[in-house]
Design an enzyme around this catalytic site. Structure first.
Site, PDB file in Angstrom:
ATOM      1  N   HIS A  82       0.846  -1.203   0.000  1.00 23.01           N
ATOM      2  CA  HIS A  82       0.000   0.000   0.000  1.00 23.01           C
ATOM      3  C   HIS A  82       0.877   1.247   0.000  1.00 23.01           C
ATOM      4  O   HIS A  82       1.753   1.394   0.842  1.00 23.01           O
ATOM      5  CB  HIS A  82      -0.921   0.013   1.225  1.00 23.01           C
ATOM      6  CG  HIS A  82      -2.129  -0.850   1.062  1.00 23.01           C
ATOM      7  ND1 HIS A  82      -3.352  -0.538   1.601  1.00 23.01           N
ATOM      8  CD2 HIS A  82      -2.304  -2.007   0.394  1.00 23.01           C
ATOM      9  CE1 HIS A  82      -4.225  -1.471   1.269  1.00 23.01           C
ATOM     10  NE2 HIS A  82      -3.610  -2.388   0.550  1.00 23.01           N
ATOM     11  N   TYR A  85      -9.369   5.147   7.575  1.00 23.46           N
ATOM     12  CA  TYR A  85      -9.618   5.441   8.999  1.00 23.46           C
ATOM     13  C   TYR A  85     -10.548   6.643   9.028  1.00 23.46           C
ATOM     14  O   TYR A  85     -10.342   7.586   8.253  1.00 23.46           O
ATOM     15  CB  TYR A  85      -8.333   5.879   9.697  1.00 23.46           C
ATOM     16  CG  TYR A  85      -7.257   4.830   9.870  1.00 23.46           C
ATOM     17  CD1 TYR A  85      -7.113   4.153  11.077  1.00 23.46           C
ATOM     18  CD2 TYR A  85      -6.354   4.555   8.860  1.00 23.46           C
ATOM     19  CE1 TYR A  85      -6.105   3.218  11.259  1.00 23.46           C
ATOM     20  CE2 TYR A  85      -5.344   3.611   9.032  1.00 23.46           C
ATOM     21  CZ  TYR A  85      -5.227   2.949  10.236  1.00 23.46           C
ATOM     22  OH  TYR A  85      -4.239   2.021  10.418  1.00 23.46           O
ATOM     23  N   PRO A  90      -4.674   0.258  18.736  1.00 22.04           N
ATOM     24  CA  PRO A  90      -4.378  -0.193  17.365  1.00 22.04           C
ATOM     25  C   PRO A  90      -4.482   0.886  16.282  1.00 22.04           C
ATOM     26  O   PRO A  90      -4.190   0.616  15.118  1.00 22.04           O
ATOM     27  CB  PRO A  90      -5.425  -1.289  17.129  1.00 22.04           C
ATOM     28  CG  PRO A  90      -6.494  -1.054  18.117  1.00 22.04           C
ATOM     29  CD  PRO A  90      -5.870  -0.385  19.287  1.00 22.04           C
ATOM     30  N   LYS A 101       0.545  -0.301  15.069  1.00 22.28           N
ATOM     31  CA  LYS A 101       1.932  -0.432  15.526  1.00 22.28           C
ATOM     32  C   LYS A 101       2.216  -1.653  16.404  1.00 22.28           C
ATOM     33  O   LYS A 101       3.382  -1.970  16.650  1.00 22.28           O
ATOM     34  CB  LYS A 101       2.334   0.834  16.315  1.00 22.28           C
ATOM     35  CG  LYS A 101       2.480   2.065  15.439  1.00 22.28           C
ATOM     36  CD  LYS A 101       3.771   2.026  14.640  1.00 22.28           C
ATOM     37  CE  LYS A 101       3.801   3.027  13.518  1.00 22.28           C
ATOM     38  NZ  LYS A 101       3.541   2.466  12.187  1.00 22.28           N
ATOM     39  N   TYR A 127       3.752   6.341  10.028  1.00 25.40           N
ATOM     40  CA  TYR A 127       2.880   5.215   9.680  1.00 25.40           C
ATOM     41  C   TYR A 127       3.689   4.101   9.008  1.00 25.40           C
ATOM     42  O   TYR A 127       3.478   2.923   9.299  1.00 25.40           O
ATOM     43  CB  TYR A 127       1.733   5.685   8.770  1.00 25.40           C
ATOM     44  CG  TYR A 127       0.628   4.666   8.659  1.00 25.40           C
ATOM     45  CD1 TYR A 127      -0.341   4.535   9.658  1.00 25.40           C
ATOM     46  CD2 TYR A 127       0.555   3.805   7.562  1.00 25.40           C
ATOM     47  CE1 TYR A 127      -1.342   3.588   9.566  1.00 25.40           C
ATOM     48  CE2 TYR A 127      -0.438   2.853   7.458  1.00 25.40           C
ATOM     49  CZ  TYR A 127      -1.393   2.747   8.458  1.00 25.40           C
ATOM     50  OH  TYR A 127      -2.384   1.801   8.368  1.00 25.40           O
TER      51      TYR A 127
HETATM   52  P1  RFL Z   1       1.049 -12.406  21.531  1.00 27.33           P
HETATM   53  O1  RFL Z   1       0.580 -12.461  20.120  1.00 27.33           O
HETATM   54  O2  RFL Z   1       0.070 -12.046  22.578  1.00 27.33           O
HETATM   55  O3  RFL Z   1       1.689 -13.816  21.847  1.00 27.33           O
HETATM   56  C1  RFL Z   1       2.065 -14.183  23.153  1.00 27.33           C
HETATM   57  C2  RFL Z   1       2.018 -15.699  23.259  1.00 27.33           C
HETATM   58  O4  RFL Z   1       2.469 -16.094  24.541  1.00 27.33           O
HETATM   59  C3  RFL Z   1       1.617 -17.115  25.044  1.00 27.33           C
HETATM   60  N1  RFL Z   1       1.696 -17.149  26.513  1.00 27.33           N
HETATM   61  C4  RFL Z   1       2.397 -18.070  27.209  1.00 27.33           C
HETATM   62  N2  RFL Z   1       3.140 -19.106  26.822  1.00 27.33           N
HETATM   63  C5  RFL Z   1       3.715 -19.864  27.787  1.00 27.33           C
HETATM   64  N3  RFL Z   1       3.567 -19.620  29.126  1.00 27.33           N
HETATM   65  C6  RFL Z   1       2.835 -18.591  29.559  1.00 27.33           C
HETATM   66  N4  RFL Z   1       2.703 -18.356  30.867  1.00 27.33           N
HETATM   67  C7  RFL Z   1       2.199 -17.747  28.580  1.00 27.33           C
HETATM   68  N5  RFL Z   1       1.415 -16.656  28.648  1.00 27.33           N
HETATM   69  C8  RFL Z   1       1.119 -16.313  27.392  1.00 27.33           C
HETATM   70  C9  RFL Z   1       0.251 -16.744  24.514  1.00 27.33           C
HETATM   71  O5  RFL Z   1      -0.638 -17.858  24.479  1.00 27.33           O
HETATM   72  C10 RFL Z   1       0.603 -16.220  23.125  1.00 27.33           C
HETATM   73  O6  RFL Z   1       0.540 -17.228  22.135  1.00 27.33           O
HETATM   74  O7  RFL Z   1       2.290 -11.393  21.676  1.00 27.33           O
HETATM   75  P2  RFL Z   1       3.485 -11.032  20.639  1.00 27.33           P
HETATM   76  O8  RFL Z   1       4.055 -12.264  20.017  1.00 27.33           O
HETATM   77  O9  RFL Z   1       4.366 -10.085  21.343  1.00 27.33           O
HETATM   78  O10 RFL Z   1       2.762 -10.277  19.417  1.00 27.33           O
HETATM   79  C11 RFL Z   1       2.215  -9.030  19.577  1.00 27.33           C
HETATM   80  C12 RFL Z   1       0.974  -8.878  18.698  1.00 27.33           C
HETATM   81  O11 RFL Z   1       0.151 -10.018  18.835  1.00 27.33           O
HETATM   82  C13 RFL Z   1       0.195  -7.628  19.096  1.00 27.33           C
HETATM   83  O12 RFL Z   1       1.067  -6.507  19.281  1.00 27.33           O
HETATM   84  C14 RFL Z   1      -0.831  -7.182  18.105  1.00 27.33           C
HETATM   85  O13 RFL Z   1      -1.646  -8.195  17.631  1.00 27.33           O
HETATM   86  C15 RFL Z   1      -1.675  -6.115  18.839  1.00 27.33           C
HETATM   87  N6  RFL Z   1      -3.003  -6.039  18.313  1.00 27.33           N
HETATM   88  C16 RFL Z   1      -3.143  -5.359  17.158  1.00 27.33           C
HETATM   89  N7  RFL Z   1      -2.068  -4.736  16.609  1.00 27.33           N
HETATM   90  C17 RFL Z   1      -2.194  -4.073  15.469  1.00 27.33           C
HETATM   91  O14 RFL Z   1      -1.205  -3.527  14.966  1.00 27.33           O
HETATM   92  N8  RFL Z   1      -3.438  -4.022  14.858  1.00 27.33           N
HETATM   93  C18 RFL Z   1      -4.553  -4.653  15.367  1.00 27.33           C
HETATM   94  O15 RFL Z   1      -5.628  -4.611  14.807  1.00 27.33           O
HETATM   95  C19 RFL Z   1      -4.434  -5.351  16.569  1.00 27.33           C
HETATM   96  N9  RFL Z   1      -5.501  -5.981  17.134  1.00 27.33           N
HETATM   97  C20 RFL Z   1      -4.088  -6.656  18.967  1.00 27.33           C
HETATM   98  C21 RFL Z   1      -5.340  -6.636  18.330  1.00 27.33           C
HETATM   99  C22 RFL Z   1      -3.953  -7.292  20.209  1.00 27.33           C
HETATM  100  C23 RFL Z   1      -5.039  -7.898  20.852  1.00 27.33           C
HETATM  101  N10 RFL Z   1      -4.828  -8.483  22.173  1.00 27.33           N
HETATM  102  C24 RFL Z   1      -3.517  -8.525  22.758  1.00 27.33           C
HETATM  103  C25 RFL Z   1      -5.800  -8.900  23.046  1.00 27.33           C
HETATM  104  C26 RFL Z   1      -6.429  -7.269  18.926  1.00 27.33           C
HETATM  105  C27 RFL Z   1      -6.291  -7.926  20.173  1.00 27.33           C
HETATM  106  C28 RFL Z   1      -7.504  -8.601  20.732  1.00 27.33           C
HETATM  107  C1  PHB Z   2      -6.390  -4.525  10.614  1.00 26.00           C
HETATM  108  O1  PHB Z   2      -6.433  -4.714   9.388  1.00 26.00           O
HETATM  109  O2  PHB Z   2      -6.774  -5.381  11.421  1.00 26.00           O
HETATM  110  C2  PHB Z   2      -5.893  -3.223  11.113  1.00 26.00           C
HETATM  111  C3  PHB Z   2      -5.341  -2.331  10.236  1.00 26.00           C
HETATM  112  C4  PHB Z   2      -4.882  -1.102  10.698  1.00 26.00           C
HETATM  113  C5  PHB Z   2      -4.982  -0.798  12.032  1.00 26.00           C
HETATM  114  C6  PHB Z   2      -5.525  -1.711  12.927  1.00 26.00           C
HETATM  115  C7  PHB Z   2      -5.993  -2.938  12.456  1.00 26.00           C
HETATM  116  O3  PHB Z   2      -4.550   0.402  12.483  1.00 26.00           O
END
Ligand code: RFL
Ligand code: PHB
Length: 392
Positions: free
Chosen positions: A72, A201, A293, A297, A383
């Protein structure tokens, strides 16, 4: 058992670090609490900065991302019923982002791990990190009711916000900064074509919306909702009607609706834990920080931590420089605070906090930052992602 690095958590942070270390000949074992299916069932981020894209390439796991990811060059921002485009490519010296789901990266990394034969143990329980201040840390856990022990040189805490790693750092050493926002994002995934070929957005009188995508036939949409909303109360129709009511008129007619593949509500939080290194334990990704989110980032910050830890561990193991670990926390945190600020700023501009004068000021900010060259540059540079620093 003995290894060089125990990695706790098989989310994107743990799997990416594991792959990079394995390729460099540094032994590691990944321990994950959940099952692989559970990890892959979580629908999260979708926008990848070029730093993350390069790291996935360096890990040798980029083949499907190159094929299916959507580059993009711009992003759209809607306010006052009007849509404006920020030219990311033009205002960030030719850089771009790639739209490719976190679930897909995680699946690619899981496949690569399996193919490499490096160990990853799922469904572990009662994990404890011990003696990280000594030269001989170890990790205890239970698997199928049996207690196991792994001795190691270092522990990478990649276990997300609710993991055990962060809490291993004593209260009197650890400082946590936190802001919880008074709304969450309700997200819906559907096999419907995106409304536009770029992300939109937007803010309307009814609140925030985001039209994102995973492919040319799969969309991801979000609206903000109050924290007491329950996902069960949101039928597909209710979601589409709410989203439609928030869209500017010029695109409302282009919205294609269809059944939800997944719906969930995520709370919005800004959170940072300092320091990110304690003895031989490192915090990586969501274990150390959360961003709302709105700036896309979360996953990208996790990747910059992985980048720094990987390069620090190369210094330690390949150049025999154990003192290299001292720079980890500072390097990570500098970039993290920039992303925290950007995410907080985007969130404040694109959500209604309920105060009329704040809304007016935020609309004026949106007008300035999307309507001037200097403003677009400020958005674009951040971004697409600030550069990673060198590790010495
Ligand atoms: P993760 O993906 O949470 O993975 C951590 C892993 O550790 C495991 N774990 C354990 N394992 C062993 N022993 C324990 N005691 C443990 N405790 C936990 C868990 O089961 C899991 O598999 O962290 P990681 O790898 O640092 O990755 C980070 C990303 O996942 C996160 O920053 C993003 O997904 C944040 N986030 C979003 N970011 C965006 O940029 N755009 C989004 O739309 C977006 N949506 C989100 C999100 C994070 C969410 N969370 C944390 C609830 C939506 C949600 C719901
Ligand atoms: C997504 O595609 O899930 C998404 C994209 C941009 C954002 C957050 C989530 O800032």
């Amino acid at each position: 058992m003995k290894t060089q690095v125990v990695i706790i958590g098989a989310g994107p942070s743990g799997l990416l670090l594991g792959q990079l270390l394995h390729n460099a000949g540094i032994d590691n074992i990944i321990l994950e609490r959940a099952t692989p299916d559970y990890v892959l069932g979580r629908i999260r981020a979708g926008v990848l900065e070029d730093g993350l894209v390069s790291l996935v390439r360096e890990a040798g796991v980029a083949e499907r991302m190159e094929r299916e990811g959507l580059p993009h060059d711009g992003v759209k921002i809607a306010f006052n019923g009007e849509i404006r485009r920020v030219d990311l490519h033009k205002y960030s010296n030719g850089r771009q982002v790639v739209v490719y789901g976190q679930t897909e990266i995680t699946a690619d990394l899981m496949d690569a791990r399996k193919a490499s034969g490096a160990p990853a143990v799922y469904s572990v329980e009662n994990l404890k990190i011990c003696d990280v201040r000594s030269d001989a840390p170890y990790v205890l856990y239970e698997k199928d009711g049996k207690q196991e022990r792994i001795d190691c040189d270092y522990v990478a805490g990649c276990d997300g916000f609710h993991g055990v790693s962060r809490k291993t750092i004593p209260d009197n050493v650890r400082k946590e900064y936190e802001k919880v926002y008074p709304f969450g994002w309700l997200g819906m995934l559907s096999d419907t074509p995106p409304i536009s070929d770029e992300l939109i957005y937007g803010i309307s009188e009814r609140g925030f919306f985001l039209c994102s995508m995973r492919s040319e036939v799969r969309s991801r949409h979000y609206v903000d909702v109050s924290l007491d909303e329950k996902v069960e109360d949101w039928s597909d129709d209710r979601f589409w009607n709410e989203l439609s009511s928030r869209l500017p008129e010029e695109v409302r007619g282009d919205l294609v609706t269809g059944p939800a593949l997944e719906k969930s509500i995520a709370p919005l939080r800004s959170f940072v834990c300092e320091p990110m290194q304690y003895g031989r334990l490192f915090l990586v990704g969501d274990a150390a920080h959360i961003v709302p989110p709105t700036g896309a980032k979360g996953l990208n910050l996790a990747s910059s931590d992985v980048n720094y830890l990987y390069r620090v561990l190369l210094k330690v193991f390949k150049e025999n420089k154990p003192e290299a670990i001292e720079q980890y926390s500072e390097l990570c945190l500098r970039r993290i605070w920039h992303a925290e600020r950007f995410s907080w700023w985007m969130t404040s501009m694109l959500h209604n906090f309920g105060d009329e004068i704040d809304r007016k000021i935020m609309n004026s900010q949106l007008d300035f930052y999307t309507g001037t060259e200097v403003g677009q540059r400020v958005i674009a540079e951040q971004y697409v992602g600030l550069p990673y620093e060198e590790v010495s």
